[in-house]
Write a protein that holds these residues in place. Sequence first.
Motif, PDB file in Angstrom:
ATOM      1  N   THR A  13       0.869  -1.177   0.000  1.00  9.15           N
ATOM      2  CA  THR A  13       0.000   0.000   0.000  1.00  9.15           C
ATOM      3  C   THR A  13       0.904   1.225   0.000  1.00  9.15           C
ATOM      4  N   PRO A  16       0.284   7.673   1.826  1.00 15.34           N
ATOM      5  CA  PRO A  16      -0.677   8.681   1.344  1.00 15.34           C
ATOM      6  C   PRO A  16       0.063   9.866   0.719  1.00 15.34           C
ATOM      7  N   GLU A  17      -0.524  10.408  -0.328  1.00  8.90           N
ATOM      8  CA  GLU A  17       0.086  11.542  -1.011  1.00  8.90           C
ATOM      9  C   GLU A  17      -0.043  12.800  -0.163  1.00  8.90           C
TER      10      GLU A  17
END
Length: 84
Positions: A13, A16-17
């Motif tokens: 995964t 997060p950006e």
Amino acid sequence: MPESKSRKKATYTPPPEKAAAKPSPRWWVPVMLGLMVLGLVWIVVFYIGRSTSGADLPLPIGSWNLAVGAALIIAGFSMTTRWR
């Protein structure tokens, strides 16, 4: 001999950006350029005043006028690092 269970790898995964940086306010560029120009004008007025009349212009603080002009220019250039 008994065989151990095979481990399943977790699926990747991605992290997060990060949110995009907000653009600078509309007044940022005029203030930035204004500080740099004001510092330059301050130093020019100091040199012209000293060479023509011998007076300490724009303020009677002697050679500290150079420090004031340089501080204004540095403040303007430091604002360029935050400009988006």
